[in-house]
Design a protein around this motif. Structure first.
Motif, PDB file in Angstrom:
ATOM      1  N   ARG A 520       0.976  -1.010   0.046  1.00  0.00           N
ATOM      2  CA  ARG A 520      -0.036   0.099   0.024  1.00  0.00           C
ATOM      3  C   ARG A 520       1.024   1.258  -0.034  1.00  0.00           C
ATOM      4  NH1 ARG A 520      -5.820  -0.090   3.363  1.00  0.00           N
ATOM      5  NH2 ARG A 520      -6.594  -2.057   2.249  1.00  0.00           N
ATOM      6  N   ILE A 521       0.727   2.243  -0.775  1.00  0.00           N
ATOM      7  CA  ILE A 521       1.310   3.112  -1.234  1.00  0.00           C
ATOM      8  C   ILE A 521       0.207   4.459  -0.690  1.00  0.00           C
ATOM      9  CG2 ILE A 521       2.609   5.030  -2.540  1.00  0.00           C
ATOM     10  CD1 ILE A 521       3.386   2.516  -4.273  1.00  0.00           C
ATOM     11  N   GLU A 522       0.848   5.524   0.267  1.00  0.00           N
ATOM     12  CA  GLU A 522       0.272   6.740   0.351  1.00  0.00           C
ATOM     13  C   GLU A 522      -0.091   7.632  -0.550  1.00  0.00           C
ATOM     14  OE1 GLU A 522      -0.913   7.096   3.229  1.00  0.00           O
ATOM     15  OE2 GLU A 522       0.094   5.685   4.606  1.00  0.00           O
ATOM     16  N   GLU A 523      -1.186   8.094  -0.819  1.00  0.00           N
ATOM     17  CA  GLU A 523      -1.975   8.630  -2.008  1.00  0.00           C
ATOM     18  C   GLU A 523      -0.809   9.928  -2.161  1.00  0.00           C
ATOM     19  OE1 GLU A 523      -5.977  10.885  -3.204  1.00  0.00           O
ATOM     20  OE2 GLU A 523      -5.472  10.922  -1.353  1.00  0.00           O
ATOM     21  N   GLU A 524      -0.262  10.761  -1.056  1.00  0.00           N
ATOM     22  CA  GLU A 524       0.393  12.041  -1.594  1.00  0.00           C
ATOM     23  C   GLU A 524       1.928  11.508  -2.057  1.00  0.00           C
ATOM     24  OE1 GLU A 524       0.941  11.055   2.737  1.00  0.00           O
ATOM     25  OE2 GLU A 524      -0.655  11.181   1.407  1.00  0.00           O
ATOM     26  N   GLU A 525       2.213  10.288  -1.965  1.00  0.00           N
ATOM     27  CA  GLU A 525       3.418   9.883  -2.597  1.00  0.00           C
ATOM     28  C   GLU A 525       3.461   9.667  -3.991  1.00  0.00           C
ATOM     29  OE1 GLU A 525       6.154   9.886  -0.857  1.00  0.00           O
ATOM     30  OE2 GLU A 525       5.143  10.244   1.097  1.00  0.00           O
ATOM     31  N   VAL A 526       2.278   9.693  -4.771  1.00  0.00           N
ATOM     32  CA  VAL A 526       2.278   9.624  -6.246  1.00  0.00           C
ATOM     33  C   VAL A 526       1.493  10.931  -6.466  1.00  0.00           C
ATOM     34  CG1 VAL A 526       1.434   8.118  -8.003  1.00  0.00           C
ATOM     35  CG2 VAL A 526       1.953   7.252  -6.070  1.00  0.00           C
ATOM     36  N   PRO A 527       2.206  11.966  -6.734  1.00  0.00           N
ATOM     37  CA  PRO A 527       1.612  13.116  -7.346  1.00  0.00           C
ATOM     38  C   PRO A 527       1.040  13.111  -8.753  1.00  0.00           C
ATOM     39  CG  PRO A 527       3.919  13.277  -7.141  1.00  0.00           C
ATOM     40  CD  PRO A 527       3.628  12.016  -6.500  1.00  0.00           C
ATOM     41  N   ARG A 528       0.545  14.123  -9.395  1.00  0.00           N
ATOM     42  CA  ARG A 528       0.208  14.054 -10.785  1.00  0.00           C
ATOM     43  C   ARG A 528       1.480  13.956 -11.856  1.00  0.00           C
ATOM     44  NH1 ARG A 528      -4.152  18.498 -12.629  1.00  0.00           N
ATOM     45  NH2 ARG A 528      -3.838  16.983 -14.238  1.00  0.00           N
ATOM     46  N   ALA A 529       2.551  14.400 -11.344  1.00  0.00           N
ATOM     47  CA  ALA A 529       3.868  14.196 -12.098  1.00  0.00           C
ATOM     48  C   ALA A 529       4.390  12.632 -12.066  1.00  0.00           C
ATOM     49  CB  ALA A 529       4.921  15.068 -11.769  1.00  0.00           C
ATOM     50  N   GLY A 530       3.981  11.936 -10.845  1.00  0.00           N
ATOM     51  CA  GLY A 530       4.267  10.699 -10.842  1.00  0.00           C
ATOM     52  C   GLY A 530       5.840  10.698 -10.197  1.00  0.00           C
ATOM     53  N   ILE A 531       6.154   9.317  -9.774  1.00  0.00           N
ATOM     54  CA  ILE A 531       7.498   9.000  -9.493  1.00  0.00           C
ATOM     55  C   ILE A 531       8.194   8.089 -10.136  1.00  0.00           C
ATOM     56  CG2 ILE A 531       7.027  10.093  -6.948  1.00  0.00           C
ATOM     57  CD1 ILE A 531       6.773   7.063  -6.109  1.00  0.00           C
ATOM     58  N   LEU A 532       9.543   7.869 -10.031  1.00  0.00           N
ATOM     59  CA  LEU A 532      10.355   7.050 -10.850  1.00  0.00           C
ATOM     60  C   LEU A 532      11.518   6.299  -9.744  1.00  0.00           C
ATOM     61  CD1 LEU A 532      10.935   5.816 -13.550  1.00  0.00           C
ATOM     62  CD2 LEU A 532      12.947   7.208 -13.765  1.00  0.00           C
ATOM     63  N   VAL A 533      11.220   5.209  -9.576  1.00  0.00           N
ATOM     64  CA  VAL A 533      12.009   4.431  -8.334  1.00  0.00           C
ATOM     65  C   VAL A 533      13.002   3.332  -9.327  1.00  0.00           C
ATOM     66  CG1 VAL A 533      12.087   2.844  -6.428  1.00  0.00           C
ATOM     67  CG2 VAL A 533      10.126   4.361  -6.737  1.00  0.00           C
ATOM     68  N   THR A 534      14.341   3.486  -8.925  1.00  0.00           N
ATOM     69  CA  THR A 534      15.241   2.709  -9.615  1.00  0.00           C
ATOM     70  C   THR A 534      15.936   2.092  -8.513  1.00  0.00           C
ATOM     71  OG1 THR A 534      16.694   4.600  -9.755  1.00  0.00           O
ATOM     72  CG2 THR A 534      15.370   4.184 -11.586  1.00  0.00           C
ATOM     73  N   ARG A 535      16.741   0.975  -9.037  1.00  0.00           N
ATOM     74  CA  ARG A 535      17.665   0.099  -8.230  1.00  0.00           C
ATOM     75  C   ARG A 535      18.993   0.096  -9.160  1.00  0.00           C
ATOM     76  NH1 ARG A 535      16.427  -5.096  -7.569  1.00  0.00           N
ATOM     77  NH2 ARG A 535      17.514  -5.530  -5.643  1.00  0.00           N
ATOM     78  N   SER A 536      19.925   0.301  -8.253  1.00  0.00           N
ATOM     79  CA  SER A 536      21.161   0.364  -8.951  1.00  0.00           C
ATOM     80  C   SER A 536      22.559   0.013  -7.972  1.00  0.00           C
ATOM     81  CB  SER A 536      21.504   1.676  -9.662  1.00  0.00           C
ATOM     82  OG  SER A 536      21.484   2.656  -8.764  1.00  0.00           O
ATOM     83  N   TYR A 537      23.580  -0.429  -8.669  1.00  0.00           N
ATOM     84  CA  TYR A 537      24.641  -0.397  -7.645  1.00  0.00           C
ATOM     85  C   TYR A 537      25.365   0.872  -7.446  1.00  0.00           C
ATOM     86  CZ  TYR A 537      24.109  -5.503  -8.595  1.00  0.00           C
ATOM     87  OH  TYR A 537      23.557  -6.898  -8.741  1.00  0.00           O
ATOM     88  N   GLN A 538      25.856   0.854  -6.397  1.00  0.00           N
ATOM     89  CA  GLN A 538      26.780   2.042  -6.056  1.00  0.00           C
ATOM     90  C   GLN A 538      28.105   1.647  -5.405  1.00  0.00           C
ATOM     91  OE1 GLN A 538      25.135   5.061  -6.383  1.00  0.00           O
ATOM     92  NE2 GLN A 538      23.119   4.079  -6.792  1.00  0.00           N
ATOM     93  N   TYR A 539      29.165   2.375  -5.648  1.00  0.00           N
ATOM     94  CA  TYR A 539      30.602   2.048  -5.566  1.00  0.00           C
ATOM     95  C   TYR A 539      31.325   3.427  -4.990  1.00  0.00           C
ATOM     96  CZ  TYR A 539      35.227   0.600  -5.242  1.00  0.00           C
ATOM     97  OH  TYR A 539      36.750   0.109  -5.089  1.00  0.00           O
ATOM     98  N   THR A 540      32.003   3.268  -3.946  1.00  0.00           N
ATOM     99  CA  THR A 540      32.713   4.427  -3.531  1.00  0.00           C
ATOM    100  C   THR A 540      34.040   3.827  -2.532  1.00  0.00           C
ATOM    101  OG1 THR A 540      32.814   6.544  -2.523  1.00  0.00           O
ATOM    102  CG2 THR A 540      31.706   4.742  -1.394  1.00  0.00           C
ATOM    103  N   ARG A 541      35.082   4.902  -2.508  1.00  0.00           N
ATOM    104  CA  ARG A 541      35.906   4.539  -1.395  1.00  0.00           C
ATOM    105  C   ARG A 541      35.842   5.529  -0.155  1.00  0.00           C
ATOM    106  NH1 ARG A 541      40.005   1.198  -2.713  1.00  0.00           N
ATOM    107  NH2 ARG A 541      40.099   0.406  -4.956  1.00  0.00           N
ATOM    108  N   TRP A 542      35.965   4.822   0.843  1.00  0.00           N
ATOM    109  CA  TRP A 542      35.692   5.674   2.072  1.00  0.00           C
ATOM    110  C   TRP A 542      37.287   6.369   2.773  1.00  0.00           C
ATOM    111  CZ3 TRP A 542      32.682   9.071   3.437  1.00  0.00           C
ATOM    112  CH2 TRP A 542      32.191   9.382   4.702  1.00  0.00           C
ATOM    113  N   LEU A 543      37.110   6.842   3.799  1.00  0.00           N
ATOM    114  CA  LEU A 543      38.254   7.541   4.482  1.00  0.00           C
ATOM    115  C   LEU A 543      39.381   6.682   4.535  1.00  0.00           C
ATOM    116  CD1 LEU A 543      36.297   9.800   7.094  1.00  0.00           C
ATOM    117  CD2 LEU A 543      37.043  10.372   4.869  1.00  0.00           C
ATOM    118  N   ASP A 544      39.325   5.433   4.945  1.00  0.00           N
ATOM    119  CA  ASP A 544      40.284   4.567   5.146  1.00  0.00           C
ATOM    120  C   ASP A 544      40.904   3.853   3.935  1.00  0.00           C
ATOM    121  OD1 ASP A 544      38.138   3.074   4.548  1.00  0.00           O
ATOM    122  OD2 ASP A 544      38.356   1.779   6.346  1.00  0.00           O
ATOM    123  N   GLY A 545      40.311   4.086   2.690  1.00  0.00           N
ATOM    124  CA  GLY A 545      40.726   3.968   1.467  1.00  0.00           C
ATOM    125  C   GLY A 545      40.138   2.499   1.049  1.00  0.00           C
ATOM    126  N   ARG A 546      39.218   1.923   1.747  1.00  0.00           N
ATOM    127  CA  ARG A 546      38.376   0.634   1.596  1.00  0.00           C
ATOM    128  C   ARG A 546      37.145   1.095   0.452  1.00  0.00           C
ATOM    129  NH1 ARG A 546      36.424  -2.275   6.590  1.00  0.00           N
ATOM    130  NH2 ARG A 546      35.556  -3.590   4.851  1.00  0.00           N
TER     131      ARG A 546
END
Length: 575
Positions: A520-546
């Motif tokens: 169930r999705i709240e009514e205000e979360e789908v405005p007239r413009a609609g929404i686009l939900v994506t799933r993707s992989y994210q990669y980064t290096r942090w402070l320790d270099g990992r």
């Protein structure tokens, strides 16, 4: 010298007809310059002191606990320890099961990495044993020929990484490292240390390949956004920071609200606040378009505040221009270095100017608590918990893959419902599948009736068909809402398609629309413009270099309403 004369406008008065002399700004007469300074009251020096040294005391506390979802009763039992120096907050919040045990491409890549490690540890002759023992099963999925072809290629060449990991970790048990190998495949005693070293290195690589959570997920499908909380122990008590609407992939201090509860529990290692005492030299604030201090210096023309257009009622724009042109030289910066992931509060702050006068500078919220202030957190109860500066352990940018899943939620006013359109889903092989190209609108057939249908001139249809990747959402009364309030939610339903084999229920194939579960999705979360939900992989290096690799989601604004072409009770000519 007392005077009742005031000047509101000073301008040169040339004695010649050539007006260019008025624009030359001749300053050869120093008495003229002194007179102008006296006229503008610059000799009074009521605010002529410039700050030369600042002394400040501050306190900062680092984040120590994290809770996925909105904390409530029993939040301390569900929260976990968190150290912002080891992992960015986005990775902690967005991470979700990567499906490495389900996606065949990832399983094959993990198996290929194990073969590489066997080669590095000089155990090449045992590669075939693992390939044969953990071979990919023949393809029989419903994903199409793509998955079957991938299994046919991987079979006999690389081992199944997911099956290999399950076999080795079962042998490891609760120990930190693998101390002995499974009985299968049989490894000679002289090569046992080589294969064992390769296996331990591969297990560590496998477990660090993706940042995967436990059963606690911060994603709120009812809002299509993340919801979580973090806490820090300050000198005045524990402060809990709530983030209830994070979905766009850019996390910063303004996404949080400060509160004193509910408590997220005590960290396993105490994280007391640290006190800072600094003596610094204030520096003037500089920004583009700032008026120049020197007489003959020209300002940067790329930003011109004087050319802004503002109407009489445009108070905000007029205030900005007045601040930039008149009061810009009244601001100074006192630097204070803070570690990331800290919550800071500034205590006594005093400034000494060139005349030796020491002035105590108070926070803007001290005269009237609850007033607006820059870079401070909002507190729902108006408490002092929000009068702090939060430096979150967040990322300026990440490397983002193409979407492996893309769902558009759009309104269809003609059908009086919302559609969840699965444009892209992840196949069994791991590759994204464009369902808009793979799925066509089915051709409806005629119901069998007595006699022939060759001479039928008109056909009645109960409903027109829609593509199978269009998942319907119908408006229903919100749960827990009292009668008469008119609160509405959109509940996901399924399409039932009648075939010769019977009734087939069409469900979503991706992860966003929660197949097999109630959504169930709240009514205000789908405005007239609609929404686009994506799933993707994210990669980064942090402070320790990992490096950190995780699977996250993004919610963006859609492109407007859509039309599925769905109609009921239709009379049309036969096909």
């Amino acid at each position: 010298m007392a005077s009742v004369t005031t000047w509101t406008r000073l301008e040169p008065l040339p004695r010649t007809s050539d007006l260019s002399a008025a624009l030359e700004a001749r300053i050869a007469d120093p008495l003229w310059m002194l007179a102008r300074q006296w006229q503008t009251l610059e000799f009074q020096g009521e605010d002529a002191g410039s700050p030369i040294v600042a002394q400040l005391e501050a306190e900062h506390a680092r984040l120590s606990r994290y809770h996925a979802g909105s904390p409530g009763r029993g939040a301390a039992d569900r929260a976990v320890d968190y150290d912002g120096m080891r992992m960015p907050l986005e990775a902690m919040v967005e991470r979700e099961p990567s499906g490495i045990g389900e996606v065949e491409r990832l399983r094959a890549g993990a198996g290929l990495q194990f073969l590489r490690l066997l080669t590095e540890h000089r155990a090449v002759r045992h590669r075939t044993k693992y390939v044969d023992l953990f071979a990919f099963a023949p393809g029989d999925s419903n994903d199409g020929s793509d998955a079957d072809a991938f299994r046919a290629v991987a079979g006999g060449r690389v081992p199944d990484g997911a099956a290999l990991y399950a076999n080795l970790t079962a042998q490891r048990g609760s120990e930190a490292e693998l101390t002995s190998l499974p009985t299968e495949p049989a490894i000679p005693s002289n090569d046992h240390p080589k294969v064992l070293a390769a296996a331990n290195e591969w297990i560590a690589w496998y477990e660090a390949l993706f940042i995967e959570p436990d059963d606690r997920l911060a994603w709120n499908p009812q809002r299509m956004e993340y919801r979580f909380a973090v806490s820090a122990d300050t000198g005045s008590g524990r402060v809990v920071l709530h983030a209830d609407e994070y979905a766009e992939g850019r996390l910063d201090w303004w996404a949080f609200t400060a509160d004193t509860g509910p408590s997220l529990g005590d960290p396993s290692e105490p994280a007391p606040p640290e006190r800072i005492v600094r003596t610094v030299i204030p520096t003037p604030v500089a920004y583009a378009g700032m008026p120049a201090d020197r007489f003959w210096q020209f300002e940067d023309g790329r930003v011109s505040f004087g050319s802004l257009d503002a109407g009489p009622a445009d108070i905000t724009r007029l205030t900005l221009v007045e601040f930039a042109l008149v009061y810009g030289n009244d601001w100074f910066v006192a630097p204070l270095d803070l570690p990331v992931g800290s919550l800071c509060s500034v205590g006594p702050f005093s400034v000494t100017d060139t005349f030796g006068v020491t002035t105590r500078v108070s926070a803007v919220s001290e005269p009237a608590p609850g007033r607006w202030s820059m870079f401070s957190l909002s507190a729902p109860d108006g408490s002092s918990a929000g009068q702090r500066f939060f430096l979150p352990p967040t990322l300026p940018m990440t490397l983002e893959s193409g979407p492996i899943e893309e769902v558009a939620l759009m309104r269809d006013e003609m059908a009086n419902m919302v559609w969840g359109v699965e444009r892209i889903v992840q196949g069994v092989s791991g590759d994204p599948i464009d369902r808009r190209q793979a799925q066509a609108i089915p051709t409806p057939g005629l119901q069998q009736v007595d006699g022939g249908v060759e001479d039928v001139e008109i056909v009645y249809r109960l409903a027109t068909p829609v593509p199978e990747h269009w998942i319907p959402f119908v408006p229903v009364a919100a749960r827990g809402a009292s009668a008469g309030q008119g609160e509405v939610q959109f509940e996901r339903r399924s399409i039932r398609r009648h075939t010769q084999q019977g009734v087939r229920r069409i469900e979503p194939t991706g992860e966003v629309l929660l197949p097999g579960r109630v959504l169930r999705i709240e009514e205000e979360e789908v405005p007239r413009a609609g929404i686009l939900v994506t799933r993707s992989y994210q990669y980064t290096r942090w402070l320790d270099g990992r490096g950190h690799l995780w699977l996250g989601r993004r919610k963006r604004v859609g492109r407007g309403e859509g039309s599925s072409g769905l109609r009921f009770d239709v009379l049309e000519p036969p096909d």
